[in-house]
Each structure stands twice: as structure tokens, then as C-alpha cells.
Write an enzyme that holds these catalytic residues in place. Sequence first.
Site, PDB file in Angstrom:
ATOM      1  CB  SER A 299      61.502 -28.068 -51.752  1.00  0.00           C
ATOM      2  OG  SER A 299      62.606 -27.456 -51.077  1.00  0.00           O
TER       3      SER A 299
ATOM      4  CE  LYS B  22      57.453 -30.087 -46.657  1.00  0.00           C
ATOM      5  NZ  LYS B  22      58.888 -29.896 -46.684  1.00  0.00           N
TER       6      LYS B  22
ATOM      7  CD  GLU C 218      68.395 -32.213 -45.314  1.00  0.00           C
ATOM      8  OE1 GLU C 218      68.213 -33.526 -45.175  1.00  0.00           O
ATOM      9  OE2 GLU C 218      67.551 -31.499 -45.797  1.00  0.00           O
ATOM     10  CD  GLU C 219      74.972 -31.268 -49.988  1.00  0.00           C
ATOM     11  OE1 GLU C 219      75.227 -30.423 -50.784  1.00  0.00           O
ATOM     12  OE2 GLU C 219      73.812 -32.014 -50.002  1.00  0.00           O
ATOM     13  CB  SER C 220      70.346 -30.171 -49.501  1.00  0.00           C
ATOM     14  OG  SER C 220      69.741 -30.786 -48.328  1.00  0.00           O
TER      15      SER C 220
END
Length: 552
Positions: A151, A161, A396-398
Site C-alpha cells: 500500500s 494480500k 474508513e478514516e484512512s
Amino acid sequence: MADSSADNPRAGKPATDDMLADIPRLVTAYFAFRPDPSVAAQRVAFGTSGHRGSSLDSTFTEWHVAAITQAICECRKQGGIAGPLFLGADTHALSTPALATALEVLAANGVETMLAAGDDYVPTPAVSHAILTWNRGRQSGLADGIVVTPSHNPPDSGGFKYNPANGGPADSGITGAIEKRANALLAASLQGVLRIPYRRALAASTTRRHDFRSAYIADLANVVDLDAIRGAGVRMGVDPLGGAGVHYWPDIALRHKLDLTVVRATVDPTFRFMTVDWDGKIRMDPSSSDAMQSLIRLKDRFDVAFACDTDHDRHGIVTPSSGLLPPNHYLAVCIHHLFANRPQWLRDAAIGKTAVSSSMIDRVAAAMGRRVIEMPVGFKWFVDGLLDGSLGFCGEESAGSSFLRTDGTVWTTDKDGLIAGLLSAEILAKAGRDPGEVYRGLETQFGASAFDRVDRPATPEQKAALARLSPAQVRTTELAGEKIDQMLVAAPGNGKPLGGLKVIAANGWFAARPSGTENLYKIYAESFRGEDHLRRIIDEAQQIVNDAMKAA
């Protein structure tokens, strides 16, 4: 994001030569170093997004990849997955050798493997899209996939992954089985791993080519209103941050006749073109104002601009009115726009958010009559809801999100930074205001949110202690002068552990949890009473975490 008191003096400035990864040394270590299974840090460990590490400290090596791939081959066979496996990789230096190792094992196991046409880089959402497209309407011969990526992590990182037949990140049952088998193979010095030389693997009858890029780009008009963007003449700028979508953006502009400029098309495994992140590391994080300085400086050249991380599953949105939007702000804007402009979605389609995302989302959702399903960190928790259309938007916050096609069916079940970027142009085209201006309107309606995330180094032992934090360890009944209403160790949406603690009061909250991918811990905090109140919340949260660390 990070507490400014911890910022490195180089934060936000161009990378210097002494910061650059030594690529020959990195790749040599990948092949030369052997992990020691007796050392916990060198075993296979699946965090929130697969196994990650670096060859330099023997946490991501040829042996790790061979063992994990063999475990995946056995897992998919046991699960009755007999269709093709879509294999993609990003632009990190370790991704190409890891992809080669994986192919050697896949071919030896007789797995039909779909490699990118022209050895193209492949974004995570393009793999998810390919899996779902293949599996649509099928009951047998189902496909799955592997994405080789760490990532947004630094250039010396590697990542691996697995996405099963549902197209999304594998759940803990699957990853637990893969992790256990892979570690057994490491302990046996890879006895039991089937493998053939790379040239033979490339020439194997089971190795085929797939045009991920064309298939994904051709389908985009079914998830974002490209006609509205084109009709409004929205001027877009995009920075791929040297990542896997670097060849996608010019094709998107050409095929869909969009006014979209790629401001930088450089691919360099040192990522020397980046401005460095808050801690002095090179990190391709599109939600970080330090890492995004180059694009922020161009904000007035475009109506809206955006960037994605290295595997293009995260987004960063830059507007003339606001510069770089905090991820929570943009998630709220997306929800406000999508649920007013997707009439074919289910009337009761809900919103998925992680427990560390802004409460502004809850306020916007309530005004629109939509439910919010709050989950632990990790996009895997949203997969089922996206598959059946019961979740219209998940974020999501990220800075990760995905949403349904305009007809209410699934687009991807993994995060998709490309459609998040294009949606910002749709919002401008339809609302006549850029996403930053739209968010200011939400603040007028629902109140202003002050939000921050503090990242700090932590050892594996300290991370484990933090994951065990419980309400019993909180020795106060107030948070920044307000009565504590709730203390959560499980997510309200599914009852699964948060891997940390969330403390909630009337006008503020914090959550503390260890990172699933780096030796860091994170404190997330929000206040609807301003910055001073937020600082009090963070200070009190920090003390609670420090006490837990001392206990470790």
C-alpha cells in the site's frame, strides 16, 4: 495526520538523497536473507491488509512469498476455488520479484493465473473488479486474486494480500489458515512448497494474460457519472504518486473524453520525487498533507485534483477552496452526495464506516434517514454488504472507500481510490461547488468537527498490550470535562473486537489501537467543541495509553 509536536523537521519537504532506499541492496536481501521462524517478527503475520515487511530485516523475503503462495494454493483448493487467480502488483521495488516468486509457485501447483497484459502494474481495485466480473453469475469455477503491494508504506516495504472469490480482503478465518500453513512451511525450510523456474512458469499453459486496465476503464461509466463531468467541463489534475494507476489515468481521460491532466507520470522505486511524511519517511500517503505538498501547490490550476497511494486503493482530494481535504471530511461529502444522487440504490441501503471515522458521518446519515453500520478497522468487514447492495457506501478514516454502481449492484469489494477521485469531479459538476465548499455547508448544518490522529512508535509487545486495553484500565469517569457515555472494545455493527478501546462522551471521543501494518500505535480523537477540547481529549487518551505501555 499526526500530532505536530512529533513532526520531523524535513516533513513536507522534498526527499533528499540520504533518505532514498538502496534498491540493489533491497532486492538482494529479498533473495539472500532467510527468515528465522523462531523470531516472532520474522514469521508470516497477516494484519489488516495482508503480510507486510522489508527484506532488510528479513520480514519480507522470497521465502515468505513462496510459503504464503503455497498456503494460498492449498487454501483455494480446499475451498473449491477452481477458476483463475488474478495476480497484480504495484510499483514498489520488492513487488516485481515477489510477483515472480508467486508465479513460480502458482504454476507449479497448476493454478490458472491471470497476469497483466504487457506486465502492467495493477491497482488493487482492478483486481477486485476482475474477480467480481469473472464470478458474476457463476456457481462454479470461481476466481480469486493476489495483490503484491504494501500500500502506501515506505519504498523499502513489501506486501502480499489475498482476495478470495468475494473480491475483497480475506477474512480472519482465511488469513489465519494461510498464516498458520505458511509458518509451518517456513519452519520446514519450504519443504512442501511446489515451485518451478520463472521462465517455465511464464511459459506454462496455466499462465495467461489479462487486460486489467481496459476492462476496468471501460466499466467506469457504470459507477461514476462521467457524462456529468464531461458536460460540465471539469478540469481535473491527478498525481498517481508513482503508483500502480500511472498508466490508467491517461487512458481514462482518452476513452471518456475528460479534461484530466496527469501532473506527474514518474515511476521510480526510490520515490525520490515525494515530499516526506510527518516522521521524515517517504510514504505515498494521499491523506497526508506533508506527502501531498506537490499537488497541494497546484490546487489553483484545476477545478479539483486528486492522488492515490501506490496500489490506488486510497484517495486524497485537493480543491481550490480547501486544499487537501481531511479524509473524514470527504467521506461525509461523498455520503451526502451519493445518497441524494443514486435513486436506483436500495431505499434502505446503509452506510458502512469504521469505528475510528468521524461522527460527522452519523449526523449526515441521520439527516438523510440512513443507518450507519460501525465496524472494526479493516475493509474486509464491508465486503458482504457491498456484495448484496445493503451497504451503498463504505469508508474508513484512512482515506479508503468504495461504493455501488449506479444501478445498486456491486462495483468492487475492496477500496477504490480511482472512483473516489473521479467522484469529486462528479460532485463539483452536479453541485456547482467543490467538495471543500460542500463540506463547509455540512459544518453550518451539523457543527464543526475537530479531528486528529496521533501516530507513535511501538514495539510488538507494546502493541499487544494496547490491543488488550479494557474499560477497567480507564480510571476516570470523564473525558475532557464531559461524562463518559460509552467505552467500547467491540464494534456496534457486528460485535467484533476493535483491537483497542473507544471512549465516547457527548461532544467528543477517542479510540486507541495498534497499527496492523507498522510498528506504530494510533490515537484517533474528535471533538465538536473545538481544537482546545480536542487537545484535552488527546492528552487524556495519551495518558491512558502510556499507562498500558508501562504495564507491558
